[in-house]
Structures are given as structure tokens and as C-alpha cells.
Enzyme design. Structure first.
Site, mmCIF file in Angstrom:
data_model
loop_
_atom_site.group_PDB
_atom_site.id
_atom_site.type_symbol
_atom_site.label_atom_id
_atom_site.label_comp_id
_atom_site.label_asym_id
_atom_site.label_seq_id
_atom_site.Cartn_x
_atom_site.Cartn_y
_atom_site.Cartn_z
ATOM 1 C CE LYS A 80 8.465 7.884 0.163
ATOM 2 N NZ LYS A 80 8.627 6.608 -0.570
ATOM 3 C CB SER A 155 10.346 4.240 2.081
ATOM 4 O OG SER A 155 9.891 4.605 0.798
ATOM 5 C CB SER A 179 8.446 2.481 -1.037
ATOM 6 O OG SER A 179 9.652 2.116 -0.431
#
Lengths: 492, 476
Positions: A80, A155, A179
Site C-alpha cells: 500500500k 482505504s 481499511s
């Protein structure tokens, strides 16, 4: 053509470690898939083709030289883009950090490299991990591999979509209020948020420091178990990372559930929920009952305050954590400003997207003199009550079970204009974040929407530092669920 | 109406640790800009702080010495404000749960000893520095993250002179504790002041102003004198004092307004989530208590009692811990406190001041000086000769006897050595001897001068005079 993208992480590591296949072959397989499919999926912000091949070759050289193979030898991973990687841009999907290259590796990245993993590139997210759909990314658009008109969740949308589309075997995400788990649910993959303090945050770009935790995504439980074994454990660089021993999570997966008890938190089912999702979760509960596990209802009376509490705590911390992006030291700087304050204001206004600015303002307000007691301090107190809900529940049961998300993947644009609707995506996941306890989302079924099958996630939560129990309980369901490992047809 | 001054001081002391508060970068002054930095003190994305164990230890040591009450549980907080020398745009500090509260610093005033109470002591990190050039402002982050201890006094100080005494006493304590270099010019000791005035007899405090940017002890005294005068003049003229933060300008010897109350910062303090709270370790405190050195004030009192020194001499000696150690060593070897004190406060201090060197670099060790003083004490060397020998010791490692020899030898006090010389002079100067015997007493000086001439000035005057009297009396 091989099907490495359908292989579990430990299978790849085993094959590479024994010399059966080379890490380079595996890496090239994934790079080719990314090249072919990621235009559609949009999971990656940055693909490090050359770097990945070099890392793979280094792994192969070490193995050929007879060095003992690392536990993740040749496993292709994606990171990420709020986790720092030396030599590759780390942007948080924000224009304010566009082009920023970190001079150091996050501790988790270092541990992955040391374990022999091959880093393919950086994955899209909601800007600074703020959002539940990946639509708040300032730098890329990620779709749900099960329906390109729908969001992957967020997210960590890029991390979930990459695994769902077979573009990486393992990805890392970060979870602040859901997330990791929510996008895992929406994309039909496994996503684990470890206990707060289980995995070092050093190198994770902070959103809300008291909530942020790094965790893995994989197609199956074994993948997250293997990865957690590599990531977990004390780090002297992170004072909040606890010195607790790290079990062999992969080796202890297949334990018996005898004597285990699972709780269903009544209050979670009082929220509005997609009917198909509650059916999936009920079927999952039945699977456990059939295994002889006692499933009981447990009260979690403070659940209804979790969202308000979460957004106060998280935004307050975010307002301070994001203060450093001021155009002075690094990142985007407005070139026209004539003096310092104007330069910082304009750099921040241009660099941050609307949602990030909204949260900075909310958090600043909550910490302001005269409002602190009513908002931030009150939120800390309610947070304590929510923790106590979990403590009380875990005196009775070993794990809690509920849906990860009350709704399946929604259409792009559907909630963008309504932040409150977007915030409610965290309703099932935020309480565990506030309590700091480990939680996982596991695929448990599909619902049909407009002719499309959309995945549903089962949310399991357990006691702090008992990921072993959590993974074992999740694994027991996984082996009995016929949909395990299913991938969207478009990307097979 | 008569006014009195009320002052409270906030002292920032840089802890003398090897490394910074939350990272491993070295703490050093005067290095190339931005050469002592890492991702952590640069505030790069993703970094986390880790508390410097030694900074915490030094802070505890100070608090124990100051008699503070130690908090059983302490935590760090973020103080949020934007400034380009603060890379994170927040400072890690301590807000509502400082590690130490209370305590006091004793000072001497014309009215006797006075105890200045402390509000609190807390730990925090320093900011970097801005360097303003014609081309623009530059940021140097070498200092960013340096461990600081903030010591806040109650408004117990009643004059600029007391403020200065307080600072001097505190500085000495920190130096004795070896927790701070206390170099105001390099900024390792900094001071802000809160000052208000009120009519004598009034209980409520007046409106205060905060004064910053005072870079020396004399600067503090001057700034406070200036500000007290300004406030009193304003009130006498019927004006009101506005709460404000003021900057002291050393060159112009005046203050200017930095910000007024309306523009006061809202620092939005909240608990630092990246650091775990610290629980006090009682064993550690006991260990620290056991290792505390004698503090300067105790030493000052002891020097007066043990060595029979004046307040002033004792004060001069304890000002510098190393000088006091030098003195104690010397006094112990010589067995004469006053003699040792005279030499240390005069000759030794003069050399150190002239050469601007610390005691450790003094060319004459206390051991060597003690040999010299023993000769003075025994009468083997005159004061004047001892001074000359000391001066030659500064540039030579030769033995004491060699140096004395080179300078023409030491004092001759032995009567058996001197008697033949006196007899010789009596023989040579029969006329003078006769004059004396005839009642011309003053002629003794001439006789004395002749004897001293024969010893080349080295004869012990008293012994010589004694021998002259002896021979005159014997009538030979």
C-alpha cells in the site's frame, strides 16, 4: 501458461525455496499479468518491473548458493502506498507527496525483503488512507475486480483489488477503522488487521497513530498467517509495538475448535443491513454450530457510539499527523506564494484533496481550546467504554462474528457526495479498531446485484495478541466454504 | 505609590546527552548545517519517536536534586504549531502530567536566604534554527530533537537581581549534576521571564508580560529592569499593562511586542499517541538519589565552616565545580584552607581567566601547587618568591627545587646557617655596631641590609633581625 496467481503464498515459497521454480519466473508471471490487467483494475500506482526482477534474481542466487530460503522466498507482494519503500515513490495517493521517495524502508518492508519476498510495486488507496472506496485517491482510480463499475472499498482498495485480480499473492494494507477488512470483504479476499502493537508501524505514514495497524491481504487464510509470522514482533523503532512472542501462525492453523465459543454482538445487527449479507453471515454461524462451537449472543452496548468516537479520535490525530506537509521541507510546494504562511496554505490547499481537508478541519476543531473536553476528551472516554465492551465479551467467548460491511461493493460515485454515508461503511469494523483487538475479514458468500455476483465478508474478532485463535477459527470456516478461492471471471 | 516587581522564570536546559531526544543523531553545536539529522528528526513521513533513556535519567536526576515530587505516571503530549524550524509542525512536550512538580531553588538575597518554589519540570524536544540570508531564509535542523528540560518557577522572584541569582544558582546546580553545559551563548541554557508589577501590599498579581530572547545572565537582569521600569511608568502615568509576549533586544536595550493576547497560540495539546506513558521506577529513583553529588549550596556552606572561608571566597570557589574540587584537593594536601583559598581565588583564577581555559587545563596541578604552598607555609619561601616560582611553573615542568634554584634559591630560615653571616657583618661593620650600642637604634636597619645583602635577599627577615638582636645583646 502457469497459474502461479492461483497458488497460495506458502506453495510459492516452498517451490522457490526448493528450486522447483525460480523466483524470477514467478515475478515475470505477475508482472505480465499486471501489464495485461492493471489498466482495467488500477490497483497499482507504481510498478517496479526492473526492481522486482532484480529482487527475484537475488533470491534465486541465494537459493542456488545454498543459503537457507526465507519463509516468503519469491512470493510476489504489493505494498500500500502509505508504507515507505526505499527507492520507490511513496505518495499516500496524495498530490502533496507526488514523487516523494522515502530514503528508508518501513520495518515491514524490510522484514518482507529479508524473508525473500519480491516487491512488485505500490498500491492505490484513499488519500492518506482516508476513505472507504478508494475514490479519494488523488493519483489513481481502482475498480472492484468483480464489477468494474463498483468500488473496491477502502482505504486499502488497491491492496484488496490486486489480490482479487491475481496481480500479487500477498499485499500489505493498513487499517485504521476498517481499511483492510472492508475492502477485503468487498473484493472477496482475506484481510487481517492484527492487534494494535503486533506489527511495527515504523515507516507507515501516519493517519491516526493510536489506531493505525499494518496487515496482510491474501486469497486465503494461510497467506495472511504466513505473512503475519514474518511481520509480527517487537521493533525498537516503534514504542507502541509490543514485545510479545510470535507464534508460527501457519503451523497452528489447523487446530481444533473444541470448547471454543463464538459471540454474535446483538447491537451490530440493529444497523440497516443488506438482506443477502445477513443470510451469508447466518450461514457462517451455522457452519460453526455444526462444528460443535457454541454460538451465543453477546451485548456490546456502546457500539452505537463507535462511529462518532472513531471519527473524533482519528481526525484529531490526523490533523496533527498531517501538519508536516507544509511545502517547507518536502512534497508539493506552491511556487507563486510571496511569503511563508501563504506558501504553506496554498501548498496544502492544492496538495490535499477535499476529504483530507475536511478531516483536518474536523480534527483541528475537536482539539481546539474550549472544545477539547466536549469532543476529543469525551471521545477518549467513550473509547474506553467500547474497549470494556470487548473485554466483557471476551470473558464469555473466544471470538465475535458479524458482517465486515453492511453493504456489498457500491457503485462508483454513489457515496462520494455524502461523507456521512461513506463513514457508515466502518460501522462493523471501527469498534475493533478503537479497542485495538485483532480482526479478520474472510469471504463467506455472494449477493446478486444488477446481474453481478458481489462478495460478502465475514468479520471475526478476537482477544488482543490472540491472532492464532482468530486465524484458526477463520480457517475452520474457510475449509468448509465452497466459495473459497473463487476469483472474478474477467481476470482469470 | 510604591510598586513591587514579581517575576517567574521558565528555563530551558539542553540535556547533556550524547544523542537526541527521540532518535540516535548526535547532539553537537557548531557543525555543518543539516549534518546531524536522520529521517526521525527531519520529521519525514512514517517515522516514530523513541524516548532517549539517558535524557529521562538526567531529567529525573535534576528533579530529585531540586526536591521535586516525581509523578508516578507521566506521558508526552503534542504541542501543535506551525513554524518552519519545527519539521513535524508539532513539538513533543509534556502538558498536563509533567514528570516532576514542585521543588525549589535556594538563593541568597540581601535579606538572607530565600527559597524559590518551582511549579514543574518537564521534558521536551528542541526545534531547529532559521538562518536568514539576503537570498532567503534557510532551515538548519541540527538542533531539532535535542532533549530539553523546562524548569518553571513560581512568581517568587522580587527583583531582577533575584532573577539573576536564581539563574546562577540553577546553572551551578545543573553543572554540578552534569546534566547541562549551561552555555547561554550556544543556547544550551535559555530563559524566558514573566514579569508583572503591583502596588506594595496588594495581593493580586498585576497583568504580566512574557519576555523572550534574553541571551545572557546580565541580559536577563537588564531586560527585567527595563520591563519593570516600563510597567511602573505606564501605571504611574495612568496607563494599563497589556498582556503580551515581548522580545528583548540586547543591542538597543529595549523590548518590542512579539504578539498580544488576542494572537496567543492555541497549541491544541493532546497525548502523543506514538509514545507509551512512563511509569516511575522507585528503585531507579533511589539509585539516582544515592548517586547525587554534593550540591553547590551545601558545598558553599561547608567551605565556610570547614575552611573558615568568607561567604565571598566560598562563593568564588564553588561557582565552578572543577575549581571547587581543585581547591579541596589543594587544601587537603596543604592542610591550610585559607592559604589554599587565597591562591586558588587569586593566582590560579587569574591564570584561568587570562588564558580562558577550564580548570582541567590549568598548567599547575593542585598536587604541584601544594608543594609550593607547603614551602610557603613552612617559611622556606617568601610570598614574593613563591609568586615568582608559581609564574615559572606555568611554563616549565621542572621540579620545584630546580625552579627555586634557578630563581636564586629559597628563603633561608635556619639560624645556624645565618648566624656566621651576621657575625661576619658585625666584624666588618664595627662602627655601626658601636653606634647602635651608643643608642643609635635606627642604624640596625643598615646592619640588617648588609646581612640581607650577604644572603642575596633570601634570609628570613625575622630570623635575621632576631640574630642581630641576639648578637647585640651578647655584647661580643
Amino acid at each position: 501458461m502457469s497459474d502461479f496467481h492461483c497458488w497460495a503464498a506458502d506453495r510459492i515459497a516452498g517451490a522457490v525455496g526448493s528450486g522447483e521454480v525460480t523466483a524470477e519466473t514467478v515475478a515475470r508471471h505477475f508482472l505480465e499479468r499486471i501489464d495485461r490487467l492493471d489498466d482495467k483494475v488500477g490497483a497499482f500506482l507504481q510498478v517496479d518491473t526492473q526492481g522486482a526482477i532484480e529482487q527475484a534474481r537475488a533470491v534465486d542466487r541465494d537459493i542456488a548458493a545454498g543459503k537457507p530460503p526465507g519463509p516468503m522466498s519469491g512470493v510476489p507482494v504489493g505494498i500500500k502506498d502509505n508504507i515507505c519503500t526505499r527507492g520507490l515513490p511513496t505518495t499516500c495517493a496524495s498530490r502533496i507527496l507526488e514523487g516523494f521517495v522515502s530514503p528508508y524502508d518501513a520495518e515491514v518492508v524490510k522484514r518482507l525483503r529479508d524473508a525473500g519476498a519480491v516487491i512488485l510495486g505500490k498500491l492505490n488507496l484513499d488519500e492518506f488512507a482516508m476513505g472507504s472506496s478508494c475514490e479519494n485517491s488523488g493519483l489513481g482510480r481502482t475498480v472492484n475486480p468483480w464489477d468494474p463499475d463498483r468500488v473496491p472499498g477502502g482505504s486499502s482498495g488497491g491492496s484488496a483489488a490486486a489480490v482479487a485480480a491475481g496481480l500479487a499473492t500477498i499485499t500489505l494494507g493498513s487499517d485504521t477503522g476498517g481499511s483492510i477488512r472492508q475492502p477485503a470483504a468487498l473484493c472477496g479476499v482475506v484481510g487481517l488487521k492484527p492487534t494494535y502493537g503486533r506489527v511495527s508501524r515504523f515507516g507507515l505514514i501516519a493517519f491516526a497513530s493510536s489506531l493505525d495497524q499494518i496487515g496482510p491481504f491474501a486469497m486465503d487464510i494461510s497467506g495472511v498467517a504466513l505473512t503475519l509470522s514474518v511481520l509480527a514482533g517487537e521493533d525498537p523503532q516503534d514504542s507502541t509495538c509490543i514485545a510479545a512472542s510470535v507464534p508460527d501462525y501457519l503451523g497452528t492453523l489447523e487446530g481444533s475448535l473444541e470448547g471454543k465459543k463464538i459471540g454474535i454482538p446483538r447491537e451490530y445487527f440493529e444497523f440497516e443491513m443488506h438482506a443477502g449479507i445477513s443470510q451469508c453471515v447466518e450461514r457462517a454461524a451455522q457452519v460453526y454450530r455444526d462444528l460443535g462451537v457454541e454460538v451465543v449472543e453477546v451485548p456490546m452496548p456502546h457500539t452505537k457510539h463507535a462511529i462518532a468516537t472513531y471519527y473524533l479520535v482519528a481526525n484529531a490525530e490526523a490533523s496533527s499527523n498531517l501538519a508536516r506537509y507544509d511545502g517547507v521541507h518536502y512534497g508539493h510546494r506552491n511556487q507563486e506564494a510571496k511569503e511563508l504562511v501563504e506558501m504553506s496554505c496554498r501548498s496544502r490547499s492544492e496538495g490535499f484533496g477535499d476529504e483530507v481537508q475536511r478531516r483536518i478541519m474536523l480534527g483541528t476543531f475537536a482539539l481546539s481550546s474550549g472544545y477539547y473536553d466536549a469532543y476529543y476528551l469525551r471521545a477518549l472516554k467513550v473509547r474506553q467504554l467500547i474497549r470494556q465492551d470487548f473485554d466483557a465479551a471476551f470473558e464469555q467467548v473466544d471470538a465475535l462474528l458479524c458482517p465486515t460491511s453492511p453493504i456489498p461493493a457500491f457503485r462508483m460515485g454513489e457515496k462520494v457526495e455524502d461523507p456521512m454515508q461513506m463513514y457508515l461503511c466502518d460501522i462493523m469494523t471501527a469498534p475493533a479498531s478503537l479497542a485495538g483487538v485483532p480482526a479478520i475479514s474472510v469471504p463467506c458468500g455472494f449477493v446478486e446485484e444488477e446481474g453481478r455476483s458481489l462478495p460478502v465478508g465475514l468479520h471475526l474478532v478476537s482477544r488482543p495478541f490472540e491472532e492464532e485463535t482468530l486465524l484458526g477459527i477463520a480457517r475452520a470456516f474457510e475449509v468448509r466454504y465452497e466459495g473459497s478461492g473463487r476469483m472474478p471471471a474477467e481476470v482469470l | 505609590m510604591e510598586y513591587e516587581v514579581v517575576v517567574g522564570l521558565e528555563v530551558h536546559a539542553q540535556l547533556a546527552t550524547r544523542t537526541k531526544m527521540f532518535c540516535g543523531c548526535p547532539v553537537r553545536f557548531g557543525e555543518r548545517p543539516n549534518s546531524l539529522v536522520c529521517p526521525i528528526c527531519l520529521g519525514l513521513p512514517g517515522v516514530l519517536p523513541v524516548v532517549n533513556e539517558s535524557a529521562y535519567h538526567m531529567s529525573l536526576r535534576t528533579a530529585v536534586a531540586l526536591g521535586c515530587e516525581l509523578a508516578s505516571f507521566t506521558k508526552f503530549d503534542r504541542k501543535n504549531y506551525y513554524y518552519p524550524d519545527l519539521p513535524k509542525n508539532y513539538q513533543i512536550s509534556q502538558y498536563d502530567l509533567p514528570f516532576a512538580e514542585g521543588g525549589s531553588v535556594p538563593i541568597s538575597t540581601p535579606g538572607g536566604e530565600k527559597s524559590i518554589r518551582l511549579v514543574r519540570v518537564h521534558m521536551e524536544e528542541d526545534a531547529g534554527k532559521l538562518v536568514h540570508t539576503p537570498l532567503g531564509s534557510l532551515v538548519d535542523l541540527n538542533r531539532a530533537g535535542t532533549p530539553l528540560m523546562e524548569i518553571v518557577s513560581e512568581p517568587d522572584l522580587s527583583s531582577p537581581e533575584e532573577a539573576r541569582s536564581y539563574l546562577e544558582e540553577l546553572k551551578r546546580m545543573l553543572e554540578y549534576l552534569e546534566v547541562c553545559d549551561c552555555n547561554m551563548e550556544e543556547g544550551s541554557l535559555r530563559c524566558d521571564a514573566n514579569l508583572s508589577v503591583r502596588p506594595v501590599g496588594q495581593k493580586e498579581l498585576g497583568v504580566k508580560t512574557e519576555i523572550k530572547n534574553m541571551n545572557s545572565f546580565s541580559g536577563v537582569e537588564k531586560a527585567l529592569t527595563y520591563e519593570a521600569g516600563r510597567q511602573i511608568r505606564t501605571l504611574v502615568a495612568g496607563g494599563v499593562i497589556e498582556q503580551a509576549t515581548l522580545l528583548w533586544h540586547e543591542d538597543r536595550e529595549e523590548t518590542s511586542v512579539m504578539r498580544t493576547k488576542e494572537h496567543a497560540h492555541d497549541y491544541r495539546y493532546f497525548p502523543e499517541p506514538d509514545l507509551s506513558p512512563i511509569v516511575l521506577d522507585a528503585k531507579k529513583v533511589e539509585q539516582i538519589r544515592g548517586e547525587l553529588p554534593e550540591l553547590p549550596r551545601t558545598r558553599w556552606q561547608r567551605f565556610q565552616a570547614d575552611y573558615d572561608l568568607s561567604e565571598y571566597d566560598a562563593e568564588v570557589l564553588i561557582r565552578d565545580r572543577a575549581l571547587a574540587d581543585y581547591f579541596e584537593d589543594l587544601a587537603g594536601r596543604v592542610g591550610q584552607g585559607k592559604l589554599a583559598a587565597n591562591w586558588v581565588t587569586n593566582q590560579v583564577s587569574a591564570v584561568l581567566n587570562e588564558r580562558k581555559i577550564p580548570v582541567a587545563e590549568c598548567p599547575v596541578s593542585s598536587d604541584r601547587l601544594s608543594e609550593l604552598l607547603l614551602r610557603v607555609d613552612s617559611g622556606d619561601l617568601s610570598k614574593g618568591m613563591a609568586g615568582k616560582v608559581f609564574d615559572s611553573m606555568l611554563g616549565s615542568d621542572a621540579s620545584l627545587d630546580q625552579l627555586i634554584e634557578k630563581l636564586g634559591g629559597g628563603q633561608i630560615s635556619d639560624p645556624d646557617t645565618l648566624r656566621p653571616l651576621v657575625e661576619e657583618v658585625f666584624g666588618e661593620q664595627a662602627k655601626i655596631v658601636e653606634d647602635i650600642r651608643g643608642g643609635k637604634d635606627k642604624a640596625k636597619n643598615a646592619l640588617f641590609g648588609k646581612v640581607m645583602g650577604k644572603t642575596r635577599g633570601r634570609g628570613n627577615p625575622e630570623v635575621v633581625r632576631g640574630l642581630i638582636e641576639e648578637l647585640l645583646a651578647s655584647g661580643s
